[in-house]
Design a protein around this motif. Structure first.
Motif, PDB file in Angstrom:
ATOM      1  N   LEU A  65      70.990  48.848  27.136  1.00 42.67           N
ATOM      2  CA  LEU A  65      70.866  47.239  27.744  1.00 42.67           C
ATOM      3  C   LEU A  65      72.048  46.716  28.145  1.00 42.67           C
ATOM      4  CD1 LEU A  65      69.384  44.661  29.154  1.00 42.67           C
ATOM      5  CD2 LEU A  65      68.988  43.902  26.831  1.00 42.67           C
ATOM      6  N   TRP A  66      72.997  46.573  27.172  1.00 42.81           N
ATOM      7  CA  TRP A  66      74.249  46.199  27.126  1.00 42.81           C
ATOM      8  C   TRP A  66      75.327  46.701  28.042  1.00 42.81           C
ATOM      9  CZ3 TRP A  66      76.117  41.081  26.292  1.00 42.81           C
ATOM     10  CH2 TRP A  66      75.336  40.419  25.751  1.00 42.81           C
ATOM     11  N   ILE A  67      75.004  48.122  28.139  1.00 39.75           N
ATOM     12  CA  ILE A  67      76.077  48.974  28.854  1.00 39.75           C
ATOM     13  C   ILE A  67      75.705  48.736  30.375  1.00 39.75           C
ATOM     14  CG2 ILE A  67      76.370  51.277  29.860  1.00 39.75           C
ATOM     15  CD1 ILE A  67      76.256  52.044  26.581  1.00 39.75           C
ATOM     16  N   ALA A  68      74.319  48.590  30.776  1.00 40.00           N
ATOM     17  CA  ALA A  68      73.708  48.060  31.958  1.00 40.00           C
ATOM     18  C   ALA A  68      74.232  46.755  32.415  1.00 40.00           C
ATOM     19  CB  ALA A  68      72.158  48.372  32.162  1.00 40.00           C
ATOM     20  N   LEU A  69      74.428  45.966  31.763  1.00 42.29           N
ATOM     21  CA  LEU A  69      74.998  44.513  31.817  1.00 42.29           C
ATOM     22  C   LEU A  69      76.432  44.944  32.000  1.00 42.29           C
ATOM     23  CD1 LEU A  69      73.146  42.470  29.270  1.00 42.29           C
ATOM     24  CD2 LEU A  69      72.766  42.420  31.665  1.00 42.29           C
ATOM     25  N   ARG A  70      77.109  45.323  31.181  1.00 46.12           N
ATOM     26  CA  ARG A  70      78.677  45.389  31.291  1.00 46.12           C
ATOM     27  C   ARG A  70      78.861  46.190  32.776  1.00 46.12           C
ATOM     28  NH1 ARG A  70      80.726  50.226  28.083  1.00 46.12           N
ATOM     29  NH2 ARG A  70      79.609  51.304  30.001  1.00 46.12           N
ATOM     30  N   ASP A  71      78.268  47.143  33.271  1.00 43.59           N
ATOM     31  CA  ASP A  71      78.396  47.850  34.520  1.00 43.59           C
ATOM     32  C   ASP A  71      78.009  46.901  35.676  1.00 43.59           C
ATOM     33  OD1 ASP A  71      79.083  50.155  32.921  1.00 43.59           O
ATOM     34  OD2 ASP A  71      77.250  51.006  33.502  1.00 43.59           O
ATOM     35  N   ASP A  72      76.888  45.934  35.511  1.00 40.29           N
ATOM     36  CA  ASP A  72      76.660  45.081  36.587  1.00 40.29           C
ATOM     37  C   ASP A  72      77.770  44.032  36.537  1.00 40.29           C
ATOM     38  OD1 ASP A  72      74.857  43.747  38.486  1.00 40.29           O
ATOM     39  OD2 ASP A  72      74.797  42.372  36.997  1.00 40.29           O
ATOM     40  N   LEU A  73      77.906  43.593  35.463  1.00 38.81           N
ATOM     41  CA  LEU A  73      78.926  42.388  35.541  1.00 38.81           C
ATOM     42  C   LEU A  73      80.454  43.119  35.953  1.00 38.81           C
ATOM     43  CD1 LEU A  73      78.452  41.148  31.918  1.00 38.81           C
ATOM     44  CD2 LEU A  73      78.070  39.876  34.119  1.00 38.81           C
ATOM     45  N   ALA A  74      80.696  44.316  35.826  1.00 35.81           N
ATOM     46  CA  ALA A  74      81.738  44.693  36.371  1.00 35.81           C
ATOM     47  C   ALA A  74      81.835  45.039  37.952  1.00 35.81           C
ATOM     48  CB  ALA A  74      82.372  46.100  35.692  1.00 35.81           C
ATOM     49  N   SER A  75      80.700  45.265  38.381  1.00 32.56           N
ATOM     50  CA  SER A  75      80.830  45.604  39.917  1.00 32.56           C
ATOM     51  C   SER A  75      81.121  44.586  40.936  1.00 32.56           C
ATOM     52  CB  SER A  75      79.245  45.933  40.095  1.00 32.56           C
ATOM     53  OG  SER A  75      78.281  44.797  40.321  1.00 32.56           O
ATOM     54  N   PRO A  76      81.719  44.787  41.907  1.00 36.10           N
ATOM     55  CA  PRO A  76      82.325  43.645  42.880  1.00 36.10           C
ATOM     56  C   PRO A  76      81.298  42.878  43.367  1.00 36.10           C
ATOM     57  CG  PRO A  76      82.892  46.175  43.414  1.00 36.10           C
ATOM     58  CD  PRO A  76      81.977  46.245  42.371  1.00 36.10           C
ATOM     59  N   GLY A  77      80.120  43.384  43.617  1.00 33.38           N
ATOM     60  CA  GLY A  77      79.093  42.639  44.053  1.00 33.38           C
ATOM     61  C   GLY A  77      78.373  41.519  43.138  1.00 33.38           C
TER      62      GLY A  77
END
Length: 143
Positions: A65-77
């Motif tokens: 869950l936290w990896i998915a959040l991290r990836d989403d937070l790091a995305s330019p969009g």
């Protein structure tokens, strides 16, 4: 109605924040069920028994869950304010380190649970303010 149809209906009718809150609540509840026995364990052997009894699987799910959040937070969009994104990214990295410590039999499960509960509370407050300010529309519609 079949279980699969029911689950599909829920996914289609919930806002992104409701889904996030539901996932956080489910995972945090699972971690909480092991909290007392893990905290009461005085040796690595005892903590490893609790981990093997199911806690390890829930810790892995929390990490996903936290990896998915991290990836989403790091995305330019990602549309969250930069400062909030940075704080949440920092928290995601902390969760990753803390999870590894707990999986290694060291203390720290309660801290992970507290962080998840804080995020869950924030999601719940954000959801209620979205409903109050914008009517019963989804978060995506409100943004």
């Amino acid at each position: 109605m079949s279980v699969a149809a029911y689950k599909r209906t829920i996914r289609e009718s919930e806002s992104p924040r409701q889904i996030e809150a539901r996932v956080f609540a489910r995972i945090t509840g699972a971690l909480t069920r092991y909290s007392d026995s893990y905290s009461a364990a005085t040796t690595n052997e005892e903590r490893n028994r609790v981990l093997a009894d199911g806690l390890r699987a829930h810790l892995a799910e929390n990490q996903k869950l936290w990896i998915a959040l991290r990836d989403d937070l790091a995305s330019p969009g990602n549309s969250l304010p930069a400062e909030l994104r940075a704080q949440l990214l920092s928290l995601a990295l902390w969760v990753e380190r803390q999870s590894l410590q707990v999986q290694g039999g060291r203390p720290g499960l309660k801290a992970l649970i507290q962080v998840n509960n804080s995020i869950l509370a924030g999601l719940s407050r954000a959801q209620s303010s979205t409903v109050t300010a914008h009517g019963p529309e989804s978060h995506a519609q409100a943004v």
